[in-house]
Scaffold this active site. Structure first.
Site, PDB file in Angstrom:
ATOM      1  N   SER A  13     -17.108 -14.741 -52.921  1.00 40.28           N
ATOM      2  CA  SER A  13     -18.195 -15.726 -52.991  1.00 40.28           C
ATOM      3  C   SER A  13     -18.041 -16.503 -54.293  1.00 40.28           C
ATOM      4  CB  SER A  13     -19.533 -14.980 -53.003  1.00 40.28           C
ATOM      5  OG  SER A  13     -20.594 -15.850 -53.331  1.00 40.28           O
TER       6      SER A  13
ATOM      7  N   TYR B 257     -25.423  -8.636 -56.171  1.00 38.60           N
ATOM      8  CA  TYR B 257     -24.509  -9.334 -55.247  1.00 38.60           C
ATOM      9  C   TYR B 257     -23.319  -9.881 -56.045  1.00 38.60           C
ATOM     10  CZ  TYR B 257     -22.848 -12.566 -51.642  1.00 38.60           C
ATOM     11  OH  TYR B 257     -22.070 -13.232 -50.718  1.00 38.60           O
TER      12      TYR B 257
END
Ligand SMILES: NC(=O)c1ccc[n+]([C@@H]2O[C@H](COP(=O)([O-])OP(=O)(O)OC[C@H]3O[C@@H](n4cnc5c(N)ncnc54)[C@H](OP(=O)(O)O)[C@@H]3O)[C@@H](O)[C@H]2O)c1
Length: 248
Positions: A145, A159
């Site tokens: 990501s 995350y």
């Protein structure tokens, strides 16, 4: 254009929705036999039905090491080889640390880190073997990501930590496996429309602000197909993609 992945077998984790589903479709479109891994069997079976008899369904929780090892063995028993591993299964929940449940943090680590490690560990020997065959190359692609590159705000805490972790792991793996002709790549998407972002504050706000909107799962599948269809002399180590107007 001919099918560039004819004769190959690809495992896609998290193939029951979003980026994984789009990637499985795209790899099958290039001629790969795809093995679909995720927990929701009904979704995998629907996709396999659409892709034709060559796709296989493997219901598995990537956080369960033994189940992952069995699933990879099942794939190789069924298809005879493994050329491409796409580590895509992932989970994200974003909230300030002071408002977060520890169990949410643990789930992110279990899926985004342990899941990637377990799947890669189970697949490595098969990928090395495939790379000694006629095609002479194999691939591990991990879907990280933008949050694996930078921490865009306090709420992305764990995350971002999980995605930084798989970035470090991939780089070490790349250094180790190049000589075996196993390429190791990382795809780092910004905001993509999927079940993960549906209803999330970040995506809702971006959707409202960006004239051109979020990326689609198929955009990320394109990047993955690009990586795994390069000539064997060339390894695409990293692809960072954002919606055109995404600033962070
Ligand atoms: N959407 C974005 O904006 C965005 C941006 C950057 C990176 N990413 C990354 O892209 C990847 C795919 O996400 P997505 O956006 O396509 O979201 P999604 O539609 O929610 O897909 C997530 C996939 O992961 C699977 N999964 C989750 N937990 C699992 C577990 N314990 N075991 C096995 N499979 C599991 C889900 O399948 P089951 O529920 O059926 O198990 C589903 O197929 C993730 O790694 C995510 O971090 C997404």
């Amino acid at each position: 254009m001919g099918a560039r992945l004819d004769g190959t077998v690809a495992v896609v984790t998290g193939a029951s929705s979003g980026i994984g589903e789009a990637t499985a479709r795209a790899l099958a479109g290039e001629g790969a036999r795809v093995a679909l891994l995720a927990r929701r069997r009904d979704r995998l079976e629907a996709l396999a039905g659409e892709l034709g008899g060559e796709a296989s369904v493997h219901e598995v929780d990537v956080a369960d090491d033994d189940a992952v090892a069995r699933a990879i063995e099942d794939v190789v028993a069924r298809h005879g080889r493994l050329d491409v591993l796409v580590n895509n299964a992932g989970y994200g929940s974003m909230s300030p640390a002071t408002e977060s449940a520890l169990s949410e943090w643990r789930t992110m680590v279990d899926v985004n880190v342990t899941g990637v490690l377990a799947t890669t560990h189970a697949a490595l020997g098969h990928l090395q073997r495939a790379a000694t065959g006629e095609r002479g190359i194999a691939d591990v692609v991990t879907v990280s990501s933008v949050a694996g590159r930078k921490v865009a705000g306090p709420a992305v805490n764990v995350y971002a930590a999980t995605k930084h972790a798989v970035g470090a792991f991939s780089e070490a793996l790349r250094q180790e496996l190049g000589a075996d002709h196993v390429r190791v790549g990382l795809v780092e998407p910004g905001l993509v429309r999927s079940e993960l972002t549906e209803g999330g504050d970040l995506a809702r706000q971006a959707e409202a602000e960006l004239e051109l909107g979020l990326m689609e799962a198929a955009d990320i599948a394109d990047a993955i197909v690009y990586m795994v269809t390069r000539p064997r002399r060339m390894a695409v180590n990293e692809i960072l993609v954002r919606p055109t107007e995404q600033t962070r």
